[in-house]
Design an enzyme around this catalytic site. Structure first.
Site, PDB file in Angstrom:
ATOM      1  N   GLY A   1      42.964  51.265  31.169  1.00  0.00           N
ATOM      2  CA  GLY A   1      41.510  51.406  31.226  1.00  0.00           C
ATOM      3  C   GLY A   1      40.489  51.684  29.883  1.00  0.00           C
ATOM      4  O   GLY A   1      39.326  51.804  30.104  1.00  0.00           O
TER       5      GLY A   1
ATOM      6  N   PRO B   1      48.095  49.667  29.873  1.00  0.00           N
ATOM      7  CA  PRO B   1      46.812  48.784  29.265  1.00  0.00           C
ATOM      8  C   PRO B   1      46.760  47.447  29.468  1.00  0.00           C
ATOM      9  O   PRO B   1      47.959  46.698  29.524  1.00  0.00           O
ATOM     10  CB  PRO B   1      46.834  49.110  27.846  1.00  0.00           C
ATOM     11  CG  PRO B   1      48.563  49.261  27.463  1.00  0.00           C
ATOM     12  CD  PRO B   1      48.972  49.847  28.843  1.00  0.00           C
ATOM     13  N   GLY B   2      45.472  46.976  29.955  1.00  0.00           N
ATOM     14  CA  GLY B   2      45.427  45.544  30.163  1.00  0.00           C
ATOM     15  C   GLY B   2      44.320  44.794  29.256  1.00  0.00           C
ATOM     16  O   GLY B   2      44.787  44.427  28.301  1.00  0.00           O
ATOM     17  N   ARG B   3      43.182  45.324  29.464  1.00  0.00           N
ATOM     18  CA  ARG B   3      42.188  44.519  28.516  1.00  0.00           C
ATOM     19  C   ARG B   3      42.229  44.918  27.062  1.00  0.00           C
ATOM     20  O   ARG B   3      41.934  44.327  26.314  1.00  0.00           O
ATOM     21  CB  ARG B   3      40.930  44.786  29.171  1.00  0.00           C
ATOM     22  CG  ARG B   3      40.192  45.896  28.952  1.00  0.00           C
ATOM     23  CD  ARG B   3      38.642  46.059  29.612  1.00  0.00           C
ATOM     24  NE  ARG B   3      39.007  46.425  31.090  1.00  0.00           N
ATOM     25  CZ  ARG B   3      38.077  45.664  31.875  1.00  0.00           C
ATOM     26  NH1 ARG B   3      37.193  44.898  31.312  1.00  0.00           N
ATOM     27  NH2 ARG B   3      38.420  45.877  32.997  1.00  0.00           N
TER      28      ARG B   3
ATOM     29  N   ARG C   1      33.974  37.326  35.473  1.00  0.00           N
ATOM     30  CA  ARG C   1      33.407  38.414  34.957  1.00  0.00           C
ATOM     31  C   ARG C   1      31.763  38.780  34.940  1.00  0.00           C
ATOM     32  O   ARG C   1      31.207  39.528  35.695  1.00  0.00           O
ATOM     33  CB  ARG C   1      33.986  38.844  33.793  1.00  0.00           C
ATOM     34  CG  ARG C   1      35.454  39.263  33.930  1.00  0.00           C
ATOM     35  CD  ARG C   1      36.290  39.840  32.599  1.00  0.00           C
ATOM     36  NE  ARG C   1      35.477  41.361  32.390  1.00  0.00           N
ATOM     37  CZ  ARG C   1      34.530  41.524  31.682  1.00  0.00           C
ATOM     38  NH1 ARG C   1      33.985  40.808  30.845  1.00  0.00           N
ATOM     39  NH2 ARG C   1      34.282  42.993  31.532  1.00  0.00           N
TER      40      ARG C   1
ATOM     41  N   CYS D   1      27.514  25.785  42.444  1.00  0.00           N
ATOM     42  CA  CYS D   1      26.092  25.939  43.350  1.00  0.00           C
ATOM     43  C   CYS D   1      26.002  27.266  43.556  1.00  0.00           C
ATOM     44  O   CYS D   1      25.977  27.683  44.854  1.00  0.00           O
ATOM     45  CB  CYS D   1      26.491  25.110  44.359  1.00  0.00           C
ATOM     46  SG  CYS D   1      26.551  23.354  43.730  1.00  0.00           S
ATOM     47  N   GLU D   2      25.768  28.047  42.658  1.00  0.00           N
ATOM     48  CA  GLU D   2      25.392  29.691  42.774  1.00  0.00           C
ATOM     49  C   GLU D   2      24.589  30.020  41.808  1.00  0.00           C
ATOM     50  O   GLU D   2      24.787  29.601  40.691  1.00  0.00           O
ATOM     51  CB  GLU D   2      26.895  30.629  42.922  1.00  0.00           C
ATOM     52  CG  GLU D   2      27.679  30.338  43.846  1.00  0.00           C
ATOM     53  CD  GLU D   2      27.838  31.147  44.995  1.00  0.00           C
ATOM     54  OE1 GLU D   2      26.721  32.394  44.807  1.00  0.00           O
ATOM     55  OE2 GLU D   2      28.302  30.937  45.700  1.00  0.00           O
TER      56      GLU D   2
ATOM     57  N   TYR E   1      41.287  39.346  32.455  1.00  0.00           N
ATOM     58  CA  TYR E   1      40.425  39.038  33.816  1.00  0.00           C
ATOM     59  C   TYR E   1      39.495  37.725  33.346  1.00  0.00           C
ATOM     60  O   TYR E   1      38.456  37.700  33.947  1.00  0.00           O
ATOM     61  CB  TYR E   1      39.534  40.397  34.260  1.00  0.00           C
ATOM     62  CG  TYR E   1      40.184  41.624  33.966  1.00  0.00           C
ATOM     63  CD1 TYR E   1      41.414  41.653  35.304  1.00  0.00           C
ATOM     64  CD2 TYR E   1      40.349  42.508  32.944  1.00  0.00           C
ATOM     65  CE1 TYR E   1      42.142  42.749  35.008  1.00  0.00           C
ATOM     66  CE2 TYR E   1      41.035  43.513  33.080  1.00  0.00           C
ATOM     67  CZ  TYR E   1      41.988  43.838  34.132  1.00  0.00           C
ATOM     68  OH  TYR E   1      42.651  44.992  34.049  1.00  0.00           O
TER      69      TYR E   1
END
Ligand SMILES: *Cc1c(COP(=O)(O)O)cnc(C)c1O
Length: 432
Positions: free
Chosen positions: A249, A291-293, A329, A360-361, A390
């Site tokens: 985190g 830890p990831g990011r 993201r 198409c958004e 991510y």
């Protein structure tokens, strides 16, 4: 803490990962494509390792969901990383990358019997820990273990300390309104129950209060709450715990001049102060982090090519070949990423520009009101920075778009670690 430009820099006016020109990769594998820097993955990992050296025992369980490519997992696993999993699919990936079971923990609120069984049967003794998030999950682990003659399924309780991580609500996980973990009362009840279960052993406690934390204050409060809970649970169980898992985190910089997250030094110093040799615990507990990011975010970019420019009076739209299905993201969290031209030195003027994809958004937008060069035109390459975490792991096939290729740059060599999906892949498993 890593920055967007730490591992991707301009040399001779072209953006490179080490000595590799990103334009060369785009020419060979096409766009959109994710490019990861091995150095970018390993540097923060080693910084965490050295920061935790003051502890008697520690394991860095990389959060696989942040970037789950098996090439990335192999690189980190070989450097000594463990894995924090949230599904049986991620377990398969960790196994494929040869990450040993003693370095694997399994988090998440919704583990199935099959997933639990897969974790129990990896290696001679199963994975290091199932991080239990509900009483019913504890009962399920007991029944699966019993059915498969596993004497002691290793478990930890995930504690929800009701602490505000002060991050985006979608990635805040440590408040009582969040679905994650056990509150104090539930935890005590689970411990009482566990004493009566013959096939589970409670070895630890874990927390994870959220992602992209920009201050250490909430973490410090969470570590303290966890420390108190350790003593309470040990008294209840009647045996000492073996480890604490402090979650992941810690935030990273996504914008070149954005908010400054805490440094990894400050972060690890806080850990060593709370659980290390000079703490009341005197380093008797093994410490895990997830830890990831911190490891993967700034180690990757998403390479994309400009398709069209729609010039308008107030602002232009630059339409690129990557969409929100490739990098979710910005659409999901309103996150901001630096966007850089792969070739420097076009000579237009800066104009307010929205960088948009083909989906198409209207949320399919990588950046609103960016100041981009009006000379950027169809065919030009852009790098969406800080996309290593991510990014691909959240990519999907919305609008029936194939998912991008992934490339790993290691030293002065690079290789494809995942082929671009094909149209055949897209239809696989469908029937008329
Ligand atoms: C997502 C997650 C992590 C990793 O979070 P980062 O912000 O990427 O470090 C760690 N632990 C758990 C339980 C998670 O769900």
């Amino acid at each position: 803490m890593t920055q967007p430009l730490d591992f991707f820099r301009y040399r001779h006016r072209s953006l490179r990962a080490g000595s590799t020109d990103l334009a060369e990769i785009a020419a060979r594998v096409g766009t959109p494509a994710y490019v990861y820097s091995a150095e970018g993955l390993l540097k923060p990992f080693r910084e965490l390792q050295s920061g935790l050296r003051g502890l008697r025992e520690s394991t860095i369980c990389y959060a696989v969901k942040s970037n789950s490519n098996i090439g990335v997992l192999k690189l980190l696993g070989d450097a000594g990383a463990g894995a924090d999993l949230v599904s049986g699919g991620e377990l398969l990936r960790a196994r494929k990358a040869n990450i040993p079971p003693q370095r694997i923990v399994f988090s998440g609120v919704g583990k199935t019997a099959d997933e639990i069984q897969a974790g129990l049967s990896y290696g001679a003794h199963g994975i290091y820990s199932f991080h239990v998030e509900s009483l019913e999950e504890l009962e399920l682990i007991q029944s699966v273990a019993e059915r498969h003659d596993v004497k002691q399924a290793r478990t930890a309780f995930r504690f929800n300390p009701n602490i505000d991580a002060k991050t985006h609500p979608y990635i805040s996980t440590g408040l009582k309104r969040n679905k994650f973990g056990l509150n104090r009362a539930e935890l005590l009840e689970a411990a009482r129950r566990a004493r009566k279960l013959g096939n589970v052993h409670v070895c630890g406690l874990s927390i994870h209060i959220g992602s992209q934390l920009l201050s250490l204050k909430p973490l410090q409060a969470a570590f303290q709450a966890l420390a108190t809970m350790v003593l309470e649970i040990e008294a209840l169980l009647g045996h000492p715990l073996e480890f604490v898992d402090l979650g992941g985190g810690v935030g990273v910089s996504y914008e070149v001049r954005g908010p400054k997250p805490p440094s990894l030094k400050e972060y690890t110093r806080l850990i060593v102060a709370t659980f290390g040799p000079k703490s009341p615990f005197r380093s008797r507990l093994r410490v895990l982090i997830e830890p990831g990011r911190t490891i993967s975010a700034n180690a990757g970019v998403l390479l994309t090519r400009v398709l069209f420019r729609k010039a308008r009076k107030a602002k232009d739209f630059l339409v690129v070949d990557a969409g929100m299905n490739d990098l979710m993201r910005p659409a999901l969290y309103g996150s901001r990423h630096a966007v850089l031209p792969v070739r420097q030195g076009t000579k237009g003027k800066l104009k307010r520009t929205d960088l948009v994809g083909p989906v198409c958004e209207s949320s399919d937008c990588f950046g609103q009101d960016l100041q981009l060069d009006t000379a950027l035109a169809s065919g030009d390459l852009l790098a969406i920075m800080s996309s290593g975490a991510y990014g691909m792991s959240m990519a999907g096939n919305y609008n029936s778009r194939v998912r991008p290729a992934e490339v790993l740059v290691e030293g002065n060599r690079w290789r494809v670690i995942r082929d671009r999906e094909t149209l055949d892949d897209l239809l696989r498993g469908e029937h008329l």
